[in-house]
Design a protein around this motif. Sequence first.
Motif, PDB file in Angstrom:
ATOM      1  N   MET A   1       0.928  -1.069   0.030  1.00 54.47           N
ATOM      2  CA  MET A   1      -0.068   0.018  -0.108  1.00 54.47           C
ATOM      3  C   MET A   1       0.771   1.273   0.075  1.00 54.47           C
ATOM      4  O   MET A   1       0.680   2.189  -0.820  1.00 54.47           O
ATOM      5  CB  MET A   1      -0.848  -0.116   1.410  1.00 54.47           C
ATOM      6  CG  MET A   1      -1.896   1.332   1.201  1.00 54.47           C
ATOM      7  SD  MET A   1      -3.183   1.029   0.530  1.00 54.47           S
ATOM      8  CE  MET A   1      -4.286   2.312   1.029  1.00 54.47           C
ATOM      9  N   SER A   2       1.807   1.220   0.970  1.00 50.34           N
ATOM     10  CA  SER A   2       2.821   2.444   0.801  1.00 50.34           C
ATOM     11  C   SER A   2       3.467   2.591  -0.293  1.00 50.34           C
ATOM     12  O   SER A   2       3.685   3.883  -0.689  1.00 50.34           O
ATOM     13  CB  SER A   2       3.786   2.480   2.024  1.00 50.34           C
ATOM     14  OG  SER A   2       4.638   1.343   1.857  1.00 50.34           O
ATOM     15  N   ALA A   3       3.983   1.404  -1.028  1.00 47.26           N
ATOM     16  CA  ALA A   3       4.487   1.696  -2.573  1.00 47.26           C
ATOM     17  C   ALA A   3       3.425   2.403  -3.397  1.00 47.26           C
ATOM     18  O   ALA A   3       3.824   3.012  -4.226  1.00 47.26           O
ATOM     19  CB  ALA A   3       5.040   0.511  -3.053  1.00 47.26           C
ATOM     20  N   GLN A   4       2.391   1.944  -3.361  1.00 51.77           N
ATOM     21  CA  GLN A   4       1.412   2.553  -4.128  1.00 51.77           C
ATOM     22  C   GLN A   4       0.959   3.997  -4.060  1.00 51.77           C
ATOM     23  O   GLN A   4       0.931   4.855  -4.883  1.00 51.77           O
ATOM     24  CB  GLN A   4      -0.068   2.025  -4.152  1.00 51.77           C
ATOM     25  CG  GLN A   4      -1.066   2.137  -5.134  1.00 51.77           C
ATOM     26  CD  GLN A   4      -2.286   1.315  -4.934  1.00 51.77           C
ATOM     27  OE1 GLN A   4      -2.638   0.841  -3.827  1.00 51.77           O
ATOM     28  NE2 GLN A   4      -3.178   1.316  -6.083  1.00 51.77           N
ATOM     29  N   ILE A   5       1.121   4.464  -2.721  1.00 54.20           N
ATOM     30  CA  ILE A   5       1.047   6.060  -2.331  1.00 54.20           C
ATOM     31  C   ILE A   5       2.077   6.674  -2.894  1.00 54.20           C
ATOM     32  O   ILE A   5       2.290   7.715  -3.402  1.00 54.20           O
ATOM     33  CB  ILE A   5       0.752   6.047  -0.785  1.00 54.20           C
ATOM     34  CG1 ILE A   5      -0.520   5.473  -0.624  1.00 54.20           C
ATOM     35  CG2 ILE A   5       0.856   7.479  -0.453  1.00 54.20           C
ATOM     36  CD1 ILE A   5      -1.062   5.253   0.952  1.00 54.20           C
ATOM     37  N   GLY A   6       3.398   5.988  -2.647  1.00 54.29           N
ATOM     38  CA  GLY A   6       4.679   6.811  -3.129  1.00 54.29           C
ATOM     39  C   GLY A   6       4.693   6.984  -4.623  1.00 54.29           C
ATOM     40  O   GLY A   6       4.981   7.974  -4.968  1.00 54.29           O
ATOM     41  N   ALA A   7       4.270   5.901  -5.458  1.00 56.23           N
ATOM     42  CA  ALA A   7       4.198   5.962  -6.853  1.00 56.23           C
ATOM     43  C   ALA A   7       3.125   7.223  -7.054  1.00 56.23           C
ATOM     44  O   ALA A   7       3.414   8.023  -7.979  1.00 56.23           O
ATOM     45  CB  ALA A   7       3.643   4.747  -7.304  1.00 56.23           C
TER      46      ALA A   7
END
Length: 98
Positions: A1-7
């Motif tokens: 989830m955090s990777a998606q927000i970072g992207a």
Amino acid sequence: MSAQIGAIVAAVGSVVRGIFGKRLVTFAGIAVASITLGGCTVPTASLVGADPADPGAKVAGVGYRSTVAPYSSLRPTTPVGWKEQNQSVTPSPKSHEH
């Protein structure tokens, strides 16, 4: 989830930097320059009344009125020592009856 927000943040950031990056830098430069140079200008408006930097300028008189001057003691008697005051309010000892 955090990777998606970072992207998502990275994608939005690149678009914003592409569109507003140069404008933001230009606006910030103009703002800094105007603030810096604003302190160097001479005031153009004339003073109304006396110059506050003139030590000989006429000013209103300064008065003093004490806030405690009309005070008068309202004690009916002279003060008593603390031992006498304690003895006057101490309860009388009661005998312990069972």
